[in-house]
Design an enzyme around this catalytic site. Sequence first.
Site, mmCIF file in Angstrom:
data_model
loop_
_atom_site.group_PDB
_atom_site.id
_atom_site.type_symbol
_atom_site.label_atom_id
_atom_site.label_comp_id
_atom_site.label_asym_id
_atom_site.label_seq_id
_atom_site.Cartn_x
_atom_site.Cartn_y
_atom_site.Cartn_z
ATOM 1 N N GLY A 214 8.845 1.856 7.708
ATOM 2 C CA GLY A 214 8.569 0.531 7.176
ATOM 3 C C GLY A 214 7.650 0.566 5.983
ATOM 4 O O GLY A 214 7.382 1.614 5.398
ATOM 5 N N LEU B 167 0.815 -1.209 0.000
ATOM 6 C CA LEU B 167 0.000 0.000 0.000
ATOM 7 C C LEU B 167 0.850 1.262 0.000
ATOM 8 O O LEU B 167 0.409 2.320 -0.439
ATOM 9 C CB LEU B 167 -0.924 0.019 1.225
ATOM 10 C CG LEU B 167 -1.996 -1.073 1.282
ATOM 11 C CD1 LEU B 167 -2.720 -1.028 2.621
ATOM 12 C CD2 LEU B 167 -2.986 -0.909 0.140
ATOM 13 N N ASP C 109 2.888 14.106 14.920
ATOM 14 C CA ASP C 109 3.179 14.099 13.480
ATOM 15 C C ASP C 109 1.893 14.084 12.665
ATOM 16 O O ASP C 109 1.756 13.345 11.696
ATOM 17 C CB ASP C 109 4.060 12.902 13.120
ATOM 18 C CG ASP C 109 4.724 13.066 11.747
ATOM 19 O OD1 ASP C 109 4.887 14.222 11.301
ATOM 20 O OD2 ASP C 109 5.070 12.053 11.130
ATOM 21 N N LYS D 80 1.808 -3.124 8.897
ATOM 22 C CA LYS D 80 3.044 -2.351 8.795
ATOM 23 C C LYS D 80 4.207 -3.217 9.261
ATOM 24 O O LYS D 80 4.196 -3.732 10.382
ATOM 25 C CB LYS D 80 2.948 -1.091 9.662
ATOM 26 C CG LYS D 80 4.182 -0.204 9.618
ATOM 27 C CD LYS D 80 3.924 1.073 10.411
ATOM 28 C CE LYS D 80 5.079 2.037 10.316
ATOM 29 N NZ LYS D 80 4.791 3.314 11.010
#
Length: 698
Positions: free
Chosen positions: A34, A28, A144, A50
């Site tokens: 990662g 994706l 973030d 992930k």
Amino acid sequence: MAPQRNAGAGAEAELPEYAGHYRLESCLGSGGMGVVHLARSTSGMKLAVKIVHAEFARDPEFRGRFRQEVAAARRVSGAFTASVVDADPEAERPWMATLFIPGPTLSDEVKRNGPMDPAQLRRLMAGLAEALRDIHRVGVVHRDLKPSNVLLADDGPKVIDFGISRPKDSELRTETGKLIGTPPFMAPEQFRRPREVGPAADVFALGSVMVHAATGRGPFDSDSPYVVAYQVVHDEPDLTDVPKSLAPLVLRCLAKEPEDRPTPDELMRALRSVAASYDTQAFIPAQRTGDAPKPESEPLRPPARRRPGRKAIIAAGACVLVVAGVLASVQLLGRSGSGTTPEGGDTPAASASRFAGWEADPLPEGKGAAQCSYGKQQLICARPGLVFALDPSDGTELWRHSVATSSAGKPPVLAAGLVQPMAYESPLLEALDPTTGKARWQRKMPAHGEMQAAGGRVLLTGLDGTVSALDASTGDPRWSRRFPGQPLPSFASFAGDPLVYATNPSVDASKTHVTAVDPATGAVRWDTRLNGKLTLVGVHDGALFFLATDKVYGDTDAVVRYTPSTRSTRRVALPVGRADAQAAVHGNVVYLLSLTGSLDAVDMAARKRLWHLETAVSRGSVPVSDGTHVFFVAADGRLLAVDAHKGHLVGQTPGRLGAASGRVAGAVPGPVLAQGHLYAAAPDGTVFAVDARDPSAW
């Protein structure tokens, strides 16, 4: 399945076919930490898995950060994030599996389709504010938040990637001199004091994200991250092309100092005031078309249908679709424990003759429930675009007045003897003659986040936190000021009480700042900080009553009474937390109705819970009480009555949901109690009245 290779930075070995029990299907995307894969569980459920880059898997510090990411993601799993299904941070290649959320990132959406329109922006900002509320509620700071970390799902935005988030109780700290984040979306303190970054940094990032969504660029734009960092710390943001209705609120999010930024709760409150109705079927709503109607008065309509009192027969198994979220308003008129009516109203008194009741649909072309209040021997109501008055004895429409707005806002109120429509989106602030419905005065509406009428004044809170008071009888300005510790005041007023109150919980929910203001002059009568995150729900005999919210889940876990004259506080804990509770106060008794239908009576004088009832009503209205009964409206339009002393159901009306619709109210208005009668509005547009003294006859 053929093994896959990482498309991200750095060469690494071929990726495995499985992560734990989850089969990897396709890539994706790839990021600094990662690669994210589409995967399926054994049962076929789609997941996003992930897997960290091989080079980082060998780094003990990085593994620590990944463990932190898993812990943070698990703590915040909910409606506004991708819920964690499974994880193994100790695997040779650490991985984490979350539910797969179909939909583009905000970054991709803006790249493909350009900046969002104002309606989309309001919905996005509200969704992100709700997400941050839930993230901060469990003690996590994301650090973030940026367009690529926001997924646009059908049911609202989802915040993802907690790779650099930090739980407040985490032992992992940012290293000295190391900046962690994405410069265009970082707060000034992330550059200046990275060890002191708190929840307010996420609010700054939200402001930057909104500028990006509105313009396709950031508020601080440069090809050099060093220049961006300087601009974030020293320069004013560029809000060119940000819609005027949102620009002041975005600017407050981008304040240089953390304490000057609004909390997520304050953002949600302000956005409720300026946002249009939300479409339940898709995250991106269609723009409204057509010109707003011009204010005008219209002729009377035929009398309403009369309905004799009768016992309701309710069909079992009715299902109601309602928008997630509850109107936790305590602004309804006649809501205080004294049972008195608002300024200009009439003292409630039970008439000797039995009231037969009535029902009417005064606006069959409209959608949703009306917002109503009582005063001057009238039931005064608002629906999107209209304010109207009904005869409380039989439901006959007395007058109607068009307003240039597509939302009802709050119920209209009487102040200085005039009807004050609480229509947030109207370009005009106006006062109406209660006899004819014609405008007595009109003023251009300044940008504002909240409005309230009390003490002969109309109070407007600007999006910069400034409160302006207008004379309710003339519309002339009387005073304007800001209140220290109240960055975006939302005032609550209660019948029979001369003051208005602003409350502001601290970011960590440990304290609530309460300011009592004289609305006539703007003078602060008293000011205090109380323990916990508190919501004011009523006033009786000079004492204030609050619902206390726990820090982890946001449930109401106690009732608090504060007496300003003695500065004493009394707290009564609930055995079990109540989700999204709303409350009515009568005397020293507080009646709480939760999101799931739990109804509790708490006697603050006796310091105990009197009774508890599971009503099975989901997302009911704010309750009201006359001391004999507790009344509230269900989402399907039923009006219910519960014995206030014994806590058992004594009556309910039929449901009034109307035809199925993809656009429904997020909540139903509470009933209005006056003159021994009870008035309620249902989702099908019906306004109806019953005898409050005899619920068994409904």
